[in-house]
Enzyme design. Structure first.
Site, PDB file in Angstrom:
ATOM      1  N   GLY A   1      31.846  17.113  83.706  1.00 53.98           N
ATOM      2  CA  GLY A   1      31.762  15.751  82.927  1.00 53.98           C
ATOM      3  C   GLY A   1      33.015  15.847  81.980  1.00 53.98           C
ATOM      4  O   GLY A   1      34.072  15.975  82.496  1.00 53.98           O
ATOM      5  N   CYS A   2      32.913  15.537  80.688  1.00 54.52           N
ATOM      6  CA  CYS A   2      33.915  15.182  79.958  1.00 54.52           C
ATOM      7  C   CYS A   2      34.787  16.437  79.913  1.00 54.52           C
ATOM      8  O   CYS A   2      34.429  17.731  79.527  1.00 54.52           O
ATOM      9  CB  CYS A   2      33.436  14.968  78.519  1.00 54.52           C
ATOM     10  SG  CYS A   2      34.796  14.767  77.373  1.00 54.52           S
ATOM     11  N   PHE A   3      36.233  16.450  80.072  1.00 53.16           N
ATOM     12  CA  PHE A   3      36.929  17.723  79.758  1.00 53.16           C
ATOM     13  C   PHE A   3      37.197  18.332  78.798  1.00 53.16           C
ATOM     14  O   PHE A   3      37.264  19.390  78.630  1.00 53.16           O
ATOM     15  CB  PHE A   3      38.399  17.540  80.563  1.00 53.16           C
ATOM     16  CG  PHE A   3      39.270  16.142  80.096  1.00 53.16           C
ATOM     17  CD1 PHE A   3      39.208  15.780  79.009  1.00 53.16           C
ATOM     18  CD2 PHE A   3      39.908  15.589  81.391  1.00 53.16           C
ATOM     19  CE1 PHE A   3      39.911  14.802  78.656  1.00 53.16           C
ATOM     20  CE2 PHE A   3      40.611  14.520  81.006  1.00 53.16           C
ATOM     21  CZ  PHE A   3      40.449  14.095  79.602  1.00 53.16           C
ATOM     22  N   TRP A   4      36.852  17.672  77.480  1.00 52.67           N
ATOM     23  CA  TRP A   4      36.769  18.342  76.101  1.00 52.67           C
ATOM     24  C   TRP A   4      35.794  19.425  76.188  1.00 52.67           C
ATOM     25  O   TRP A   4      36.079  20.286  75.383  1.00 52.67           O
ATOM     26  CB  TRP A   4      36.556  17.068  75.226  1.00 52.67           C
ATOM     27  CG  TRP A   4      37.656  16.069  75.153  1.00 52.67           C
ATOM     28  CD1 TRP A   4      38.853  16.072  75.640  1.00 52.67           C
ATOM     29  CD2 TRP A   4      37.157  14.666  74.691  1.00 52.67           C
ATOM     30  NE1 TRP A   4      39.331  14.763  75.355  1.00 52.67           N
ATOM     31  CE2 TRP A   4      38.569  13.911  74.975  1.00 52.67           C
ATOM     32  CE3 TRP A   4      36.349  14.192  73.855  1.00 52.67           C
ATOM     33  CZ2 TRP A   4      38.668  12.814  74.255  1.00 52.67           C
ATOM     34  CZ3 TRP A   4      36.370  12.639  73.485  1.00 52.67           C
ATOM     35  CH2 TRP A   4      37.705  12.196  73.613  1.00 52.67           C
TER      36      TRP A   4
ATOM     37  N   TYR B   1      31.505  12.600  68.770  1.00 50.10           N
ATOM     38  CA  TYR B   1      31.479  12.799  70.000  1.00 50.10           C
ATOM     39  C   TYR B   1      31.404  14.588  70.118  1.00 50.10           C
ATOM     40  O   TYR B   1      30.688  15.207  70.878  1.00 50.10           O
ATOM     41  CB  TYR B   1      32.212  12.331  70.921  1.00 50.10           C
ATOM     42  CG  TYR B   1      32.080  12.770  72.486  1.00 50.10           C
ATOM     43  CD1 TYR B   1      30.989  11.824  73.389  1.00 50.10           C
ATOM     44  CD2 TYR B   1      32.627  13.794  72.841  1.00 50.10           C
ATOM     45  CE1 TYR B   1      30.881  12.278  74.775  1.00 50.10           C
ATOM     46  CE2 TYR B   1      32.509  14.207  74.546  1.00 50.10           C
ATOM     47  CZ  TYR B   1      31.765  13.560  74.950  1.00 50.10           C
ATOM     48  OH  TYR B   1      31.310  13.963  76.285  1.00 50.10           O
TER      49      TYR B   1
END
Length: 185
Positions: free
Chosen positions: A17-20, A163
């Site tokens: 998913g989102c790398f953050w 987010y």
């Protein structure tokens, strides 16, 4: 992230998913020396975030992790990975939808590939559903491209943003609870 050791480091490239989200969790593990957000698995050299998010490059958002395998075996790193994202949803993590958000392990060696297959089997038993994580490699054909500088330390620098507060923070809390024994002190 902890101080360097005398052990040679190993590299893992993981997409979930989102790398953050991945960056924020893996930065907290004691045996992790560095985490770099980036892109892997696509067909365009040096892609931009905008191009990857557009879905046309074939890249996944990933993190490249340098870690001490004597203190954190690759199998354990993968157990953390499979616990902090849903490896049973194809090209999706929550509201993030697209091939760039796929679950993927870009193996650096045959030993990593074997460990990834075993970890995926453990995850499937845990989740009770088929794991759709793409296990690729060893990866010489899939270079890692670092993300733009503004993605580095994103959660630490922007944790107040919605987010981060609603998506990243719960994953960090979950990892802290489940893997407290692996955290940097």
């Amino acid at each position: 992230m902890s101080a360097p050791s005398d052990h040679p480091l190993e590299t893992a490239i993981l997409g979930g998913g989102c790398f953050w989200c991945l960056e924020a969790v893996f930065q907290e593990l004691a045996a992790v020396r560095s985490v770099t957000s980036g892109y892997c698995g696509g067909n365009v050299a040096a892609p931009s975030y905008e191009a990857v998010c557009g879905g046309g490059t074939g890249h996944a958002e990933v993190v490249k992790i340098a870690f001490d395998p004597a203190a954190l075996p690759f199998a354990t790193l993968l157990d953390v990975f499979f616990a902090i994202h849903d490896p049973t949803t194809l090209n999706r993590q929550g509201n993030d939808v697209g091939t760039q958000y796929r679950s993927a392990i870009f193996c650096q060696s045959e030993a990593q590939r074997d460990a990834a297959l075993a970890a995926a089997a453990r995850a499937e038993a845990h989740w009770g559903r088929p794991v759709v994580t793409e296990i690729v490699g060893p990866v010489p054909a899939h270079p890692f491209w670092p993300a733009e500088d503004y993605h580095r330390d994103y959660f630490r620098l922007h944790g107040h943003q919605p987010y981060c507060a609603f998506v990243v923070a719960p994953k960090v809390v979950k990892a802290r609870q489940a893997f407290a024994y692996l955290l940097a002190r």
